[in-house]
Design a protein around this motif. Structure first.
Motif, PDB file in Angstrom:
ATOM      1  N   TYR A 101      31.481  20.041  37.379  1.00  0.00           N
ATOM      2  CA  TYR A 101      32.274  20.421  38.539  1.00  0.00           C
ATOM      3  C   TYR A 101      33.112  19.264  39.066  1.00  0.00           C
ATOM      4  O   TYR A 101      33.674  19.333  40.145  1.00  0.00           O
ATOM      5  CB  TYR A 101      31.367  20.994  39.631  1.00  0.00           C
ATOM      6  CG  TYR A 101      30.665  22.232  39.144  1.00  0.00           C
ATOM      7  CD1 TYR A 101      29.381  22.173  38.623  1.00  0.00           C
ATOM      8  CD2 TYR A 101      31.314  23.454  39.151  1.00  0.00           C
ATOM      9  CE1 TYR A 101      28.762  23.323  38.134  1.00  0.00           C
ATOM     10  CE2 TYR A 101      30.703  24.597  38.671  1.00  0.00           C
ATOM     11  CZ  TYR A 101      29.429  24.521  38.163  1.00  0.00           C
ATOM     12  OH  TYR A 101      28.822  25.644  37.690  1.00  0.00           O
ATOM     13  N   GLY A 102      33.208  18.222  38.282  1.00  0.00           N
ATOM     14  CA  GLY A 102      34.029  17.081  38.684  1.00  0.00           C
ATOM     15  C   GLY A 102      33.214  16.052  39.441  1.00  0.00           C
ATOM     16  O   GLY A 102      32.100  16.312  39.870  1.00  0.00           O
ATOM     17  N   TYR A 103      33.768  14.881  39.521  1.00  0.00           N
ATOM     18  CA  TYR A 103      33.125  13.798  40.246  1.00  0.00           C
ATOM     19  C   TYR A 103      33.904  13.472  41.498  1.00  0.00           C
ATOM     20  O   TYR A 103      35.048  13.885  41.653  1.00  0.00           O
ATOM     21  CB  TYR A 103      33.161  12.489  39.458  1.00  0.00           C
ATOM     22  CG  TYR A 103      32.737  12.463  38.041  1.00  0.00           C
ATOM     23  CD1 TYR A 103      33.401  11.623  37.166  1.00  0.00           C
ATOM     24  CD2 TYR A 103      31.673  13.204  37.563  1.00  0.00           C
ATOM     25  CE1 TYR A 103      33.021  11.524  35.842  1.00  0.00           C
ATOM     26  CE2 TYR A 103      31.299  13.110  36.237  1.00  0.00           C
ATOM     27  CZ  TYR A 103      31.970  12.271  35.382  1.00  0.00           C
ATOM     28  OH  TYR A 103      31.596  12.166  34.082  1.00  0.00           O
ATOM     29  N   THR A 104      33.332  12.620  42.333  1.00  0.00           N
ATOM     30  CA  THR A 104      34.068  11.957  43.408  1.00  0.00           C
ATOM     31  C   THR A 104      34.256  10.511  42.996  1.00  0.00           C
ATOM     32  O   THR A 104      33.273   9.808  42.725  1.00  0.00           O
ATOM     33  CB  THR A 104      33.296  12.035  44.734  1.00  0.00           C
ATOM     34  OG1 THR A 104      33.085  13.406  45.072  1.00  0.00           O
ATOM     35  CG2 THR A 104      34.094  11.372  45.841  1.00  0.00           C
TER      36      THR A 104
ATOM     37  N   LEU B  33      37.567  22.108  32.625  1.00  0.00           N
ATOM     38  CA  LEU B  33      38.845  21.395  32.589  1.00  0.00           C
ATOM     39  C   LEU B  33      39.266  21.015  33.997  1.00  0.00           C
ATOM     40  O   LEU B  33      39.010  21.758  34.954  1.00  0.00           O
ATOM     41  CB  LEU B  33      39.924  22.273  31.937  1.00  0.00           C
ATOM     42  CG  LEU B  33      39.636  22.738  30.511  1.00  0.00           C
ATOM     43  CD1 LEU B  33      40.722  23.688  30.029  1.00  0.00           C
ATOM     44  CD2 LEU B  33      39.512  21.548  29.570  1.00  0.00           C
ATOM     45  N   PHE B  34      39.933  19.870  34.113  1.00  0.00           N
ATOM     46  CA  PHE B  34      40.291  19.333  35.415  1.00  0.00           C
ATOM     47  C   PHE B  34      41.700  18.743  35.399  1.00  0.00           C
ATOM     48  O   PHE B  34      42.196  18.309  34.359  1.00  0.00           O
ATOM     49  CB  PHE B  34      39.333  18.187  35.813  1.00  0.00           C
ATOM     50  CG  PHE B  34      37.880  18.505  35.683  1.00  0.00           C
ATOM     51  CD1 PHE B  34      37.186  18.190  34.514  1.00  0.00           C
ATOM     52  CD2 PHE B  34      37.182  19.092  36.722  1.00  0.00           C
ATOM     53  CE1 PHE B  34      35.839  18.471  34.392  1.00  0.00           C
ATOM     54  CE2 PHE B  34      35.829  19.376  36.604  1.00  0.00           C
ATOM     55  CZ  PHE B  34      35.167  19.068  35.439  1.00  0.00           C
ATOM     56  N   TRP B  35      42.289  18.704  36.569  1.00  0.00           N
ATOM     57  CA  TRP B  35      43.416  17.839  36.841  1.00  0.00           C
ATOM     58  C   TRP B  35      43.025  16.924  37.991  1.00  0.00           C
ATOM     59  O   TRP B  35      42.576  17.392  39.043  1.00  0.00           O
ATOM     60  CB  TRP B  35      44.672  18.623  37.213  1.00  0.00           C
ATOM     61  CG  TRP B  35      45.414  19.129  36.018  1.00  0.00           C
ATOM     62  CD1 TRP B  35      45.353  20.373  35.481  1.00  0.00           C
ATOM     63  CD2 TRP B  35      46.340  18.394  35.215  1.00  0.00           C
ATOM     64  NE1 TRP B  35      46.164  20.452  34.376  1.00  0.00           N
ATOM     65  CE2 TRP B  35      46.788  19.267  34.194  1.00  0.00           C
ATOM     66  CE3 TRP B  35      46.836  17.081  35.245  1.00  0.00           C
ATOM     67  CZ2 TRP B  35      47.704  18.865  33.214  1.00  0.00           C
ATOM     68  CZ3 TRP B  35      47.746  16.682  34.281  1.00  0.00           C
ATOM     69  CH2 TRP B  35      48.176  17.570  33.281  1.00  0.00           C
ATOM     70  N   TYR B  36      43.173  15.618  37.747  1.00  0.00           N
ATOM     71  CA  TYR B  36      42.971  14.618  38.778  1.00  0.00           C
ATOM     72  C   TYR B  36      44.327  14.016  39.133  1.00  0.00           C
ATOM     73  O   TYR B  36      45.244  13.964  38.306  1.00  0.00           O
ATOM     74  CB  TYR B  36      42.046  13.499  38.287  1.00  0.00           C
ATOM     75  CG  TYR B  36      40.576  13.842  38.339  1.00  0.00           C
ATOM     76  CD1 TYR B  36      39.966  14.554  37.312  1.00  0.00           C
ATOM     77  CD2 TYR B  36      39.795  13.450  39.426  1.00  0.00           C
ATOM     78  CE1 TYR B  36      38.616  14.865  37.369  1.00  0.00           C
ATOM     79  CE2 TYR B  36      38.446  13.750  39.486  1.00  0.00           C
ATOM     80  CZ  TYR B  36      37.867  14.452  38.454  1.00  0.00           C
ATOM     81  OH  TYR B  36      36.536  14.759  38.519  1.00  0.00           O
ATOM     82  N   GLY B  43      42.547   6.079  45.209  1.00  0.00           N
ATOM     83  CA  GLY B  43      41.696   6.360  44.072  1.00  0.00           C
ATOM     84  C   GLY B  43      42.015   7.707  43.453  1.00  0.00           C
ATOM     85  O   GLY B  43      42.938   8.406  43.858  1.00  0.00           O
ATOM     86  N   LEU B  44      41.224   8.063  42.460  1.00  0.00           N
ATOM     87  CA  LEU B  44      41.394   9.351  41.792  1.00  0.00           C
ATOM     88  C   LEU B  44      40.837  10.468  42.663  1.00  0.00           C
ATOM     89  O   LEU B  44      39.731  10.361  43.190  1.00  0.00           O
ATOM     90  CB  LEU B  44      40.643   9.356  40.464  1.00  0.00           C
ATOM     91  CG  LEU B  44      41.267   8.600  39.316  1.00  0.00           C
ATOM     92  CD1 LEU B  44      40.251   8.406  38.218  1.00  0.00           C
ATOM     93  CD2 LEU B  44      42.479   9.331  38.800  1.00  0.00           C
ATOM     94  N   GLN B  45      41.593  11.551  42.751  1.00  0.00           N
ATOM     95  CA  GLN B  45      41.121  12.716  43.494  1.00  0.00           C
ATOM     96  C   GLN B  45      41.146  13.929  42.577  1.00  0.00           C
ATOM     97  O   GLN B  45      42.087  14.106  41.810  1.00  0.00           O
ATOM     98  CB  GLN B  45      42.029  12.996  44.694  1.00  0.00           C
ATOM     99  CG  GLN B  45      42.132  11.879  45.691  1.00  0.00           C
ATOM    100  CD  GLN B  45      43.141  12.199  46.785  1.00  0.00           C
ATOM    101  OE1 GLN B  45      43.409  13.349  47.085  1.00  0.00           O
ATOM    102  NE2 GLN B  45      43.702  11.154  47.371  1.00  0.00           N
ATOM    103  N   LEU B  46      40.131  14.758  42.698  1.00  0.00           N
ATOM    104  CA  LEU B  46      40.122  16.005  41.954  1.00  0.00           C
ATOM    105  C   LEU B  46      41.148  16.941  42.575  1.00  0.00           C
ATOM    106  O   LEU B  46      41.066  17.271  43.756  1.00  0.00           O
ATOM    107  CB  LEU B  46      38.732  16.641  41.996  1.00  0.00           C
ATOM    108  CG  LEU B  46      38.582  17.973  41.275  1.00  0.00           C
ATOM    109  CD1 LEU B  46      38.850  17.830  39.783  1.00  0.00           C
ATOM    110  CD2 LEU B  46      37.168  18.536  41.506  1.00  0.00           C
ATOM    111  N   LEU B  47      42.125  17.377  41.761  1.00  0.00           N
ATOM    112  CA  LEU B  47      43.168  18.265  42.267  1.00  0.00           C
ATOM    113  C   LEU B  47      42.755  19.725  42.088  1.00  0.00           C
ATOM    114  O   LEU B  47      42.837  20.521  43.017  1.00  0.00           O
ATOM    115  CB  LEU B  47      44.483  18.000  41.531  1.00  0.00           C
ATOM    116  CG  LEU B  47      45.678  18.857  41.924  1.00  0.00           C
ATOM    117  CD1 LEU B  47      46.044  18.663  43.379  1.00  0.00           C
ATOM    118  CD2 LEU B  47      46.879  18.532  41.029  1.00  0.00           C
TER     119      LEU B  47
END
Lengths: 114, 112
Positions: A101-104, B33-36, B43-47
């Motif tokens: 579910y993704g990281y922070t 699947l992700f877009w950051y 910093g990196l953020q989950l989009l």
């Protein structure tokens, strides 16, 4: 809730010196990850802690890199001795339940070795 | 092994233009699947994310649909703003979900 915090935000050191990066994950997050981005390339996985144990350290580039997570709280990543190719941005991330579910992520530490 | 390929940048668009950033992946099993996004100085953020085929992730006007038949997860936005200027990373979780694998990033610049 405080986010993932990394110290320092920037570090400039000379080749051959030692640098220690620190990461404070979100409280209660058992999973902690280190990544780095070198020279504008892709962000590459370094290692994964579950609590204080190293779950996966397949991305650690060589034995000059040492990561620890004492007591399952904050983590440190030491580079000794630093080389020019170690320059890049080092990111730390944490999660409750793995990566599905993704990281922070933290804001990263920009390391420059001169 | 698992990998992510995304279009190289930089991409420069005018405000209100339509945006597509292509992303394809290679993976065994059924990854998430992700877009950051990384805004300047941050910093990196989950989009957005999608966890199974045909799911559509959306956030802040951005969308991406998990296409298993074409192994793609293209990022789209109908009308970009100057504040969307950032570096965008496509990523997937490996089958064990122990780590996330990133693409090389696409720098997006929006001019007023």
């Amino acid at each position: 809730e405080a986010g993932v915090t990394q110290f320092p935000s920037h570090s400039v050191i000379e080749k051959g010196q030692t640098v220690t990066l620190r990461c404070d994950p979100i409280s209660g997050h058992d999973n902690l990850y280190w990544y780095r981005r070198v020279m504008g390339k892709e962000i590459k996985f370094l290692l994964h802690f579950v609590k204080e144990s190293k779950q996966d350290e397949s991305g650690m580039p060589n034995n000059r890199f040492l990561a620890e997570r004492t007591g399952g709280t904050y983590s440190t990543l030491k580079v000794q001795p630093a080389e020019l190719e170690d320059s890049g941005v080092y990111f730390c991330a944490s999660s409750l339940s793995g990566g599905n579910y993704g990281y922070t992520f933290g804001s990263g530490t920009r390391l420059t070795v001169v | 092994g698992n990998s992510v390929t995304q279009m190289e940048g930089p991409v420069t668009l005018s405000e209100e233009a339509f945006l597509t950033i292509n992303c394809t992946y290679t993976a065994t099993g059924y990854p998430s699947l992700f877009w950051y996004v990384q805004y300047p100085g941050e910093g990196l953020q989950l989009l957005l994310k999608a966890t199974k085929a045909d799911d559509k992730g959306s956030n802040k006007g951005f969308e991406a649909t998990y296409r298993k038949e074409t192994t793609s997860f293209h990022l789209e936005k109908g009308s970009v703003q100057v504040s969307d200027s950032a570096v965008y990373f496509c990523a997937l979780s490996d089958t064990s979900a122990s780590k996330i694998i990133f693409g090389s990033g696409t720098r997006l610049s929006i001019r007023p």
